[in-house]
Design a protein around this motif. Structure first.
Motif, PDB file in Angstrom:
ATOM      1  N   ASP A   1      14.008  46.829  52.914  1.00 20.26           N
ATOM      2  CA  ASP A   1      15.331  46.196  52.951  1.00 20.26           C
ATOM      3  C   ASP A   1      15.317  44.966  53.858  1.00 20.26           C
ATOM      4  N   LYS A   2      14.630  45.076  54.984  1.00 29.01           N
ATOM      5  CA  LYS A   2      14.587  43.967  55.942  1.00 29.01           C
ATOM      6  C   LYS A   2      13.428  43.005  55.659  1.00 29.01           C
ATOM      7  N   GLU A   3      12.551  43.401  54.740  1.00 29.35           N
ATOM      8  CA  GLU A   3      11.334  42.623  54.458  1.00 29.35           C
ATOM      9  C   GLU A   3      10.487  42.457  55.720  1.00 29.35           C
ATOM     10  N   VAL A   4      10.391  43.551  56.461  1.00 34.37           N
ATOM     11  CA  VAL A   4       9.532  43.603  57.641  1.00 34.37           C
ATOM     12  C   VAL A   4       8.596  44.794  57.430  1.00 34.37           C
ATOM     13  N   TYR A   5       7.300  44.581  57.713  1.00 33.37           N
ATOM     14  CA  TYR A   5       6.318  45.575  57.295  1.00 33.37           C
ATOM     15  C   TYR A   5       5.446  46.056  58.453  1.00 33.37           C
ATOM     16  N   ASN A   6       4.885  47.224  58.247  1.00 32.42           N
ATOM     17  CA  ASN A   6       4.034  47.868  59.237  1.00 32.42           C
ATOM     18  C   ASN A   6       3.006  46.883  59.794  1.00 32.42           C
ATOM     19  N   GLY A   7       3.035  46.677  61.122  1.00 31.81           N
ATOM     20  CA  GLY A   7       2.091  45.762  61.773  1.00 31.81           C
ATOM     21  C   GLY A   7       2.652  44.394  62.087  1.00 31.81           C
TER      22      GLY A   7
ATOM     23  N   LEU B   1      20.540  41.468  72.208  1.00 30.75           N
ATOM     24  CA  LEU B   1      21.017  42.846  72.125  1.00 30.75           C
ATOM     25  C   LEU B   1      22.533  42.820  72.261  1.00 30.75           C
ATOM     26  N   ASP B   2      23.230  43.456  71.332  1.00 25.80           N
ATOM     27  CA  ASP B   2      24.693  43.491  71.343  1.00 25.80           C
ATOM     28  C   ASP B   2      25.140  44.945  71.449  1.00 25.80           C
ATOM     29  N   ASP B   3      25.486  45.373  72.680  1.00 19.44           N
ATOM     30  CA  ASP B   3      25.883  46.760  72.898  1.00 19.44           C
ATOM     31  C   ASP B   3      27.181  47.113  72.180  1.00 19.44           C
ATOM     32  N   GLU B   4      28.056  46.135  72.020  1.00 19.27           N
ATOM     33  CA  GLU B   4      29.330  46.400  71.358  1.00 19.27           C
ATOM     34  C   GLU B   4      29.138  46.714  69.880  1.00 19.27           C
ATOM     35  N   GLU B   5      28.320  45.903  69.204  1.00 19.10           N
ATOM     36  CA  GLU B   5      28.053  46.114  67.781  1.00 19.10           C
ATOM     37  C   GLU B   5      26.856  47.037  67.559  1.00 19.10           C
ATOM     38  N   GLN B   6      26.176  47.425  68.663  1.00 18.81           N
ATOM     39  CA  GLN B   6      24.994  48.285  68.571  1.00 18.81           C
ATOM     40  C   GLN B   6      23.938  47.657  67.651  1.00 18.81           C
ATOM     41  N   GLU B   7      23.756  46.343  67.813  1.00 18.38           N
ATOM     42  CA  GLU B   7      22.827  45.605  66.971  1.00 18.38           C
ATOM     43  C   GLU B   7      21.929  44.695  67.806  1.00 18.38           C
ATOM     44  N   ALA B   8      20.779  44.393  67.250  1.00 19.75           N
ATOM     45  CA  ALA B   8      19.847  43.460  67.892  1.00 19.75           C
ATOM     46  C   ALA B   8      19.382  42.439  66.857  1.00 19.75           C
ATOM     47  N   ILE B   9      18.991  41.269  67.338  1.00 18.27           N
ATOM     48  CA  ILE B   9      18.368  40.272  66.463  1.00 18.27           C
ATOM     49  C   ILE B   9      16.910  40.144  66.884  1.00 18.27           C
ATOM     50  N   LEU B  10      16.008  40.362  65.925  1.00 13.69           N
ATOM     51  CA  LEU B  10      14.581  40.233  66.153  1.00 13.69           C
ATOM     52  C   LEU B  10      14.044  39.090  65.308  1.00 13.69           C
ATOM     53  N   SER B  11      13.097  38.358  65.861  1.00 15.43           N
ATOM     54  CA  SER B  11      12.492  37.235  65.141  1.00 15.43           C
ATOM     55  C   SER B  11      11.069  37.605  64.744  1.00 15.43           C
ATOM     56  N   PHE B  12      10.795  37.598  63.433  1.00  9.09           N
ATOM     57  CA  PHE B  12       9.458  37.851  62.908  1.00  9.09           C
ATOM     58  C   PHE B  12       8.962  36.585  62.216  1.00  9.09           C
ATOM     59  N   TYR B  13       7.952  35.955  62.806  1.00 11.87           N
ATOM     60  CA  TYR B  13       7.362  34.749  62.212  1.00 11.87           C
ATOM     61  C   TYR B  13       8.447  33.724  61.877  1.00 11.87           C
TER      62      TYR B  13
ATOM     63  N   ARG C   1      11.555  34.130  61.386  1.00 12.94           N
ATOM     64  CA  ARG C   1      12.643  34.607  60.522  1.00 12.94           C
ATOM     65  C   ARG C   1      13.434  35.668  61.290  1.00 12.94           C
ATOM     66  N   GLU C   2      14.742  35.432  61.466  1.00 12.27           N
ATOM     67  CA  GLU C   2      15.562  36.350  62.252  1.00 12.27           C
ATOM     68  C   GLU C   2      16.083  37.499  61.382  1.00 12.27           C
ATOM     69  N   VAL C   3      15.985  38.724  61.933  1.00 14.48           N
ATOM     70  CA  VAL C   3      16.368  39.937  61.208  1.00 14.48           C
ATOM     71  C   VAL C   3      17.289  40.769  62.099  1.00 14.48           C
ATOM     72  N   ILE C   4      18.378  41.290  61.518  1.00 11.55           N
ATOM     73  CA  ILE C   4      19.318  42.133  62.270  1.00 11.55           C
ATOM     74  C   ILE C   4      18.850  43.582  62.226  1.00 11.55           C
ATOM     75  N   TYR C   5      18.771  44.208  63.389  1.00  7.42           N
ATOM     76  CA  TYR C   5      18.412  45.619  63.516  1.00  7.42           C
ATOM     77  C   TYR C   5      19.585  46.389  64.118  1.00  7.42           C
TER      78      TYR C   5
END
Length: 734
Positions: A608-614, A622-634, A636-640
């Motif tokens: 779903d996130k197009e992020v793969y093992n490795g 980190l957003d404690d209110e929304e319980q979400e984080a933004i991670l950058s892979f190569y 490309r920013e992805v919401i976790y």
């Protein structure tokens, strides 16, 4: 004789101000509690499956003086109830428990609705949007998350009552929804199949507590599947019958007759397949048997068809390639280029510095000149990026090439919707496992040419199978092995040492001070404590100062294993403290602390996130209110969601196995006798060849010697080689 005075238990109650520690697996918790009559906050230690700031606790226990932490209340009984004071309600809602409500909105809600705030959220959610700043979307989100938390808490309590940890409760809810408890009660072994991170042992514990008999057929069938699935983690597609019976009996402690009956039932259901491995009777997971059989069929069908490109003048192609690349191709490279223009399916293998990249560029340049449409792919994001850089053409991961469809639950490109290209190059193909290679072949058009490029001497794929090794061993597909080190590559100590190791020889560990600066160093350290101190100094000061490399982004620690004092888990904790100044402000999820700026690795494929093992990324926010984080892979920013953090781990240090297909500016490999069980030639060879500009081995010479001399490769039970060789009988078995 003196009799010790028995300490009488007391009762204590109050509002939770802070959760100092909570282990979601066993419920152990350390709380700071506001207790009436106590000026300072009271430290309460006890066990409870789930807990939140603001909740009101009632407990029974005794006071004791901890040498390190002072006076504490040790609770033998601990119960939490929803807060019933305005203060407690605000604390509870603002704790981050309910996604969409942080401290700001918690205060607004309590001010507006007072003691009725919980009832409003529960029964009259429409009123929430009357609060300034809370629109319909946020109001709906708050109510949805409130209901989810109630159900998740029920699941947590249920699991805790049946002897299993609760860290995966939210994922169980996401998988089964409101029916979670019903599904688990009916067949707890489904958890092991359906939920990432929950294995047979945990499922079996629940089953035992639910009263499912140890000799039940349900348990025996689950045990067989577990043993076969565990075997895929060691690279096997199946197991010999005797080995399967032995391992399952050891696991379940039941009669062999029951296990044999369970195998029969699994065979009848089609979950497993019985077949031969040479002269040995074996049992395969049905899916892996199907994958290997069809890989062989598709490869051979692909090999039979004509090339899409017309006949190319070989001499002219060789001359043009040398002119364009400004190189003189070696004889084996010329032969390989000629072969590639005359065959549909081909393999190029060889170690670093043997000219694989030059050869691939020559092949691609020649085909492009002849209007052949080309696609490039690799198993990992880093490998794809490197392939793009070396060829000057776009390259993507295999997963992205095939394009996952979340709705259908599979790849968009398949036999009904094949890829559009005339020629496909798969780099780092030694790390492609059986399921992924099957999916790739299934998506190839009949006319396509296929080039597999890889280093056969590296570690095999993390997943099951030995795809590249089996295809080469079959002798069915034309293979070119490059083994001559080019003169310019021979100046690199990384490359020369990698080849020495590959030939079972000790690497050169000392270099003359008068020779040009080396790209390979060995630092001898005997004790693990000294190793960690020196490793930190290398990363933080020495390498950045001498080579201008960034401590976090350019330097990667590669360990033989996860566990141990110099394993990846332990080193990540130490390196996070040194390399991330924000680490103390992080959040603790699934036993690890994550903070903004941390380097992390994805540990499971998330289509779903197009992020793969490795894949390696950086935590951006980190957003404690929304319980979400933004991670950058190569880039490309992805919401976790915070509940997705069980799929990532800190990656300042990682295992050599996980580094396959990647390349880093600098690599540090801690190598000690602590890791003696993992020390093999292909392991250290793979680790060293991950370094682009610099490799440092820190540890013991004895460990290096043991690794270099251990030429044993882990045997894998696979059938692909047999299928390819015995191509006449394909389709007649199973």
């Amino acid at each position: 004789m003196s009799i010790a005075k028995q300490v009488e238990a007391e009762y204590l109650s109050g509002t939770i101000e802070r959760i100092t520690y909570h282990n979601a697996e066993n419920g152990f918790t350390v709380l700071r509690v506001k207790v009436k009559g106590h000026k300072d906050l009271v430290t309460v230690v006890g066990n409870i499956p789930t807990i939140s700031v603001g909740e009101y606790i009632q407990c029974k226990g005794t006071w004791y003086n901890n040498r390190d932490h002072g006076l504490q209340f040790k609770a033998e009984f601990l119960k939490a109830i929803q807060p019933n004071s305005l203060y407690g309600m605000e604390k509870y809602l603002g704790s981050g428990l309910i996604k969409g409500i942080g401290p700001y909105f918690a205060k607004k809600l309590v001010t507006r609705f007072g003691l009725e705030v919980f009832d409003v959220i529960e029964s009259n959610p429409g009123l929430l949007s009357t609060v300034e700043g809370i629109g319909k979307i946020r109001a709906n989100s708050i109510c949805s998350n409130w209901q989810q938390q109630k159900i998740v808490r029920e699941i947590m309590v249920f699991l805790q009552a049946h002897g299993v940890g609760t860290a995966r409760a939210t994922r169980i809810y996401k998988t089964y929804g409101d029916a979670a408890i019903e599904v688990v009660s009916e067949n707890p072994y489904k958890l092991a199949k359906d939920i990432h991170g929950i294995g047979f042992i945990s499922s079996d514990m629940i089953a035992r507590n639910l009263g499912i008999a140890p000799d039940s057929m349900m348990r025996a069938q689950a045990g067989i599947n577990h043993i076969l699935f565990e075997a895929t983690g060691d690279g096997h597609c199946g197991l010999p019958v005797e080995e399967l019976l032995g391992k399952t009996k050891e696991l379940l402690q039941v009669d062999t007759v029951i296990i044999e009956q369970a195998i029969t039932k699994e065979l009848e259901a089609g979950y497993v397949v019985r077949s031969k491995l040479g002269d040995i009777d074996a049992v395969f997971l049905g899916s892996y048997y199907f994958y290997e059989k069809n890989i062989a069929t598709m490869l051979l069908d692909l090999k039979k068809t004509e090339t899409v490109w017309k006949e190319i003048d070989i001499e002219q192609a060789l001359e043009h390639a040398e002119t364009k690349l400004a190189v003189t191709l070696a004889d084996n490279q010329k032969s390989a280029l000629a072969l590639s223009l005359q065959t549909k399916v081909m393999i190029i293998t060889g170690g670093p510095g043997t000219g694989k990249t030059t050869l691939v560029k020559a092949i691609l340049g020649t085909l492009a000149e002849n209007q052949v449409s080309i696609k490039l792919c690799a198993p990992t994001g880093r490998a794809a990026k490197r392939l793009s850089e070396t060829t000057g053409m776009e390259a993507v991961t295999i997963h992205r090439l095939l394009s996952f469809d979340p709705k259908a639950g599979g790849f968009k490109h398949n036999e009904q919707n094949p890829l559009i290209c005339d020629y496909l190059v798969v780099d780092e193909s030694s790390m492609v496992d059986v399921p992924l290679f099957y999916a790739l072949l299934k998506a190839l058009p009949k006319k396509v040419g296929l080039l597999l490029v890889g280093d056969i001497d590296q570690l095999p794929s993390v997943g099951a199978g030995s795809v590249l090794a089996d295809i080469i061993a079959s002798g069915i597909i034309p293979t070119v092995e490059l083994n001559k080190i080019f003169r310019q590559a021979a100046t690199s100590n990384i490359i020369t040492n990698a080849h020495l190791i590959n030939h079972g020889k000790m690497p050169v560990l000392t270099f003359n001070k008068h020779t040009p600066e080396s790209d390979f160093y060995f630092i001898e350290v005997d004790k693990a404590e000294n190793l960690i101190q020196k490793l930190i100094h290398l990363i933080k000061d020495r390498i950045p100062g001498k080579f201008g490399l960034h401590p976090r982004d350019d330097i990667q620690v590669l360990c033989p294993m996860q566990r141990g004092g110099t394993g990846a888990r332990s080193l990540n904790i130490e390196l996070q403290k040194i390399l991330n100044p924000n680490y103390e402000t992080g959040i603790t999820k699934f036993g690890q602390t994550f903070a903004v700026g941390d380097k992390v690795m994805q540990t499971a494929n998330n289509y779903d996130k197009e992020v793969y093992n490795g894949d390696i990324g950086i935590i951006k926010s980190l957003d404690d209110e929304e319980q979400e984080a933004i991670l950058s892979f190569y880039d490309r920013e992805v919401i976790y969601d915070y509940t997705d953090f069980d799929q990532i781990t800190l990656a300042y240090a990682t295992t050599i196995h996980k580094s396959q297909g990647s390349e880093y500016p600098a690599v540090i490999i801690p190598l000690t006798m602590q890791s003696y069980m993992m020390l093999q030639k292909n392991l250290i060879y793979t680790g060293i060849t991950r370094g682009k500009k610099l490799v440092v081995i820190i540890g013991q010479k004895k460990a290096i010697y043991l690794a270099v001399k251990n030429n044993k490769t882990t045997f894998r039970y696979t059938k692909l080689k047999e299928w390819l060789i015995d191509k006449i009988n394909i389709g007649n078995e199973g």
